[in-house]
Design a protein around this motif. Structure first.
Motif, PDB file in Angstrom:
ATOM      1  N   ALA A  14      -3.926  58.811 -39.078  1.00  0.00           N
ATOM      2  CA  ALA A  14      -5.353  58.772 -38.749  1.00  0.00           C
ATOM      3  C   ALA A  14      -5.592  59.391 -37.373  1.00  0.00           C
ATOM      4  O   ALA A  14      -6.555  60.144 -37.184  1.00  0.00           O
ATOM      5  CB  ALA A  14      -5.871  57.341 -38.799  1.00  0.00           C
ATOM      6  N   ARG A  15      -4.729  59.077 -36.403  1.00  0.00           N
ATOM      7  CA  ARG A  15      -4.884  59.659 -35.062  1.00  0.00           C
ATOM      8  C   ARG A  15      -4.692  61.172 -35.112  1.00  0.00           C
ATOM      9  O   ARG A  15      -5.420  61.922 -34.474  1.00  0.00           O
ATOM     10  CB  ARG A  15      -3.897  59.028 -34.070  1.00  0.00           C
ATOM     11  N   PHE A  16      -3.700  61.627 -35.886  1.00  0.00           N
ATOM     12  CA  PHE A  16      -3.447  63.055 -36.028  1.00  0.00           C
ATOM     13  C   PHE A  16      -4.687  63.768 -36.552  1.00  0.00           C
ATOM     14  O   PHE A  16      -5.127  64.773 -35.983  1.00  0.00           O
ATOM     15  CB  PHE A  16      -2.260  63.284 -36.969  1.00  0.00           C
ATOM     16  N   ALA A  17      -5.266  63.244 -37.611  1.00  0.00           N
ATOM     17  CA  ALA A  17      -6.473  63.844 -38.185  1.00  0.00           C
ATOM     18  C   ALA A  17      -7.620  63.835 -37.183  1.00  0.00           C
ATOM     19  O   ALA A  17      -8.347  64.830 -37.042  1.00  0.00           O
ATOM     20  CB  ALA A  17      -6.869  63.104 -39.462  1.00  0.00           C
ATOM     21  N   ALA A  18      -7.775  62.742 -36.470  1.00  0.00           N
ATOM     22  CA  ALA A  18      -8.839  62.654 -35.463  1.00  0.00           C
ATOM     23  C   ALA A  18      -8.600  63.653 -34.331  1.00  0.00           C
ATOM     24  O   ALA A  18      -9.537  64.310 -33.858  1.00  0.00           O
ATOM     25  CB  ALA A  18      -8.935  61.235 -34.912  1.00  0.00           C
ATOM     26  N   TYR A  19      -7.349  63.782 -33.894  1.00  0.00           N
ATOM     27  CA  TYR A  19      -7.029  64.745 -32.838  1.00  0.00           C
ATOM     28  C   TYR A  19      -7.348  66.171 -33.285  1.00  0.00           C
ATOM     29  O   TYR A  19      -7.888  66.967 -32.507  1.00  0.00           O
ATOM     30  CB  TYR A  19      -5.555  64.661 -32.440  1.00  0.00           C
ATOM     31  N   LEU A  20      -7.016  66.502 -34.524  1.00  0.00           N
ATOM     32  CA  LEU A  20      -7.305  67.850 -35.007  1.00  0.00           C
ATOM     33  C   LEU A  20      -8.798  68.143 -34.963  1.00  0.00           C
ATOM     34  O   LEU A  20      -9.217  69.238 -34.566  1.00  0.00           O
ATOM     35  CB  LEU A  20      -6.760  68.043 -36.426  1.00  0.00           C
ATOM     36  N   VAL A  21      -9.599  67.178 -35.355  1.00  0.00           N
ATOM     37  CA  VAL A  21     -11.050  67.358 -35.322  1.00  0.00           C
ATOM     38  C   VAL A  21     -11.519  67.525 -33.871  1.00  0.00           C
ATOM     39  O   VAL A  21     -12.287  68.437 -33.558  1.00  0.00           O
ATOM     40  CB  VAL A  21     -11.772  66.171 -36.005  1.00  0.00           C
ATOM     41  N   GLU A  22     -11.062  66.656 -32.992  1.00  0.00           N
ATOM     42  CA  GLU A  22     -11.451  66.744 -31.582  1.00  0.00           C
ATOM     43  C   GLU A  22     -11.034  68.079 -30.975  1.00  0.00           C
ATOM     44  O   GLU A  22     -11.820  68.708 -30.254  1.00  0.00           O
ATOM     45  CB  GLU A  22     -10.805  65.620 -30.761  1.00  0.00           C
ATOM     46  N   LEU A  23      -9.803  68.510 -31.256  1.00  0.00           N
ATOM     47  CA  LEU A  23      -9.309  69.766 -30.693  1.00  0.00           C
ATOM     48  C   LEU A  23     -10.077  70.969 -31.233  1.00  0.00           C
ATOM     49  O   LEU A  23     -10.282  71.948 -30.519  1.00  0.00           O
ATOM     50  CB  LEU A  23      -7.809  69.917 -30.974  1.00  0.00           C
ATOM     51  N   GLU A  24     -10.510  70.890 -32.459  1.00  0.00           N
ATOM     52  CA  GLU A  24     -11.276  71.999 -33.032  1.00  0.00           C
ATOM     53  C   GLU A  24     -12.674  72.093 -32.419  1.00  0.00           C
ATOM     54  O   GLU A  24     -13.247  73.162 -32.324  1.00  0.00           O
ATOM     55  CB  GLU A  24     -11.371  71.835 -34.550  1.00  0.00           C
ATOM     56  N   GLN A  25     -13.208  70.966 -31.983  1.00  0.00           N
ATOM     57  CA  GLN A  25     -14.582  70.927 -31.493  1.00  0.00           C
ATOM     58  C   GLN A  25     -14.701  70.950 -29.968  1.00  0.00           C
ATOM     59  O   GLN A  25     -15.800  71.082 -29.450  1.00  0.00           O
ATOM     60  CB  GLN A  25     -15.278  69.682 -32.034  1.00  0.00           C
ATOM     61  N   VAL A  26     -13.597  70.824 -29.259  1.00  0.00           N
ATOM     62  CA  VAL A  26     -13.660  70.709 -27.808  1.00  0.00           C
ATOM     63  C   VAL A  26     -14.174  71.999 -27.174  1.00  0.00           C
ATOM     64  O   VAL A  26     -13.866  73.103 -27.624  1.00  0.00           O
ATOM     65  CB  VAL A  26     -12.274  70.324 -27.226  1.00  0.00           C
ATOM     66  N   GLY A  27     -14.962  71.837 -26.121  1.00  0.00           N
ATOM     67  CA  GLY A  27     -15.426  72.985 -25.355  1.00  0.00           C
ATOM     68  C   GLY A  27     -14.342  73.459 -24.400  1.00  0.00           C
ATOM     69  O   GLY A  27     -13.427  72.709 -24.052  1.00  0.00           O
ATOM     70  N   GLU A  28     -14.465  74.687 -23.957  1.00  0.00           N
ATOM     71  CA  GLU A  28     -13.454  75.264 -23.066  1.00  0.00           C
ATOM     72  C   GLU A  28     -13.258  74.432 -21.803  1.00  0.00           C
ATOM     73  O   GLU A  28     -12.131  74.267 -21.333  1.00  0.00           O
ATOM     74  CB  GLU A  28     -13.828  76.697 -22.700  1.00  0.00           C
ATOM     75  N   ALA A  29     -14.333  73.902 -21.245  1.00  0.00           N
ATOM     76  CA  ALA A  29     -14.241  73.152 -19.989  1.00  0.00           C
ATOM     77  C   ALA A  29     -13.409  71.880 -20.137  1.00  0.00           C
ATOM     78  O   ALA A  29     -12.774  71.439 -19.180  1.00  0.00           O
ATOM     79  CB  ALA A  29     -15.641  72.811 -19.481  1.00  0.00           C
ATOM     80  N   ASP A  30     -13.392  71.308 -21.329  1.00  0.00           N
ATOM     81  CA  ASP A  30     -12.686  70.042 -21.553  1.00  0.00           C
ATOM     82  C   ASP A  30     -11.381  70.201 -22.340  1.00  0.00           C
ATOM     83  O   ASP A  30     -10.695  69.208 -22.591  1.00  0.00           O
ATOM     84  CB  ASP A  30     -13.604  69.073 -22.312  1.00  0.00           C
ATOM     85  N   GLU A  31     -11.048  71.420 -22.697  1.00  0.00           N
ATOM     86  CA  GLU A  31      -9.916  71.663 -23.589  1.00  0.00           C
ATOM     87  C   GLU A  31      -8.589  71.152 -23.025  1.00  0.00           C
ATOM     88  O   GLU A  31      -7.845  70.435 -23.704  1.00  0.00           O
ATOM     89  CB  GLU A  31      -9.805  73.158 -23.894  1.00  0.00           C
ATOM     90  N   MET A  32      -8.268  71.484 -21.799  1.00  0.00           N
ATOM     91  CA  MET A  32      -6.964  71.103 -21.261  1.00  0.00           C
ATOM     92  C   MET A  32      -6.864  69.594 -21.032  1.00  0.00           C
ATOM     93  O   MET A  32      -5.794  69.002 -21.231  1.00  0.00           O
ATOM     94  CB  MET A  32      -6.644  71.863 -19.974  1.00  0.00           C
TER      95      MET A  32
END
Length: 155
Positions: A14-32
């Motif tokens: 579940a965390r893996f799936a959630a991380y993938l969604v978050e990483l796909e949607q993150v803006g450049e300023a917050d990516e790292m």
């Protein structure tokens, strides 16, 4: 998936799936910051799997662009103690060099993973294709490079 199946899903899935969604949607300023947070997950393997998916997706978008340099340097700072991720980033950098005809060495290409050698055999310039056709790690890589050379001479 029914409710019973979902309740039995391991927490790391579940965390893996959630991380993938978050990483796909993150803006450049917050990516790292997000990449760092994901890498802080207690399941190191799962965290690195999520980040490598993100790294591959972003690198595929950015490698031909001038923004690559800054992005790659930022990623390098975040993944510095993760050998697999460091290697993947270096291989994307080598792929970029090969494709953009920047300086690169045959030794580095031949020492790279099957993943990179296959990727380069599918879309690199003639010098890389020659190197891989002669010395690629596997028969599949050598054949792909030879096929790439043949396509270039026919086109």
């Amino acid at each position: 998936m029914n409710t019973e199946d979902h309740s039995r899903e391991p927490a790391e899935h579940a965390r893996f799936a959630a991380y993938l969604v978050e990483l796909e949607q993150v803006g450049e300023a917050d990516e790292m910051a997000l990449v760092g947070r994901v890498l802080g997950d207690p399941d190191r393997v799962m965290a690195e799997a999520a980040v490598v998916r993100h790294l591959d997706r972003r690198a595929a978008q950015l490698w031909p662009e001038p923004a690559w340099e800054e992005w790659a340097a930022a990623v390098d700072r975040v993944v510095t103690r993760r050998p697999f991720l460091v290697r993947r980033l270096k291989e994307w950098s080598l792929f970029r060099a090969v494709c953009l005809q920047l300086p690169w060495s045959s030794e580095d290409l031949l020492a790279s993973s099957d993943w990179l050698q296959l990727k380069a055999a599918a879309g690199a310039g003639p010098d890389a294709l020659d190197v891989l056709a002669a010395g690629g790690r596997t028969k599949r890589i050598r054949n792909a490079a030879r096929a790439g050379r043949a396509r270039r001479t026919e086109g």
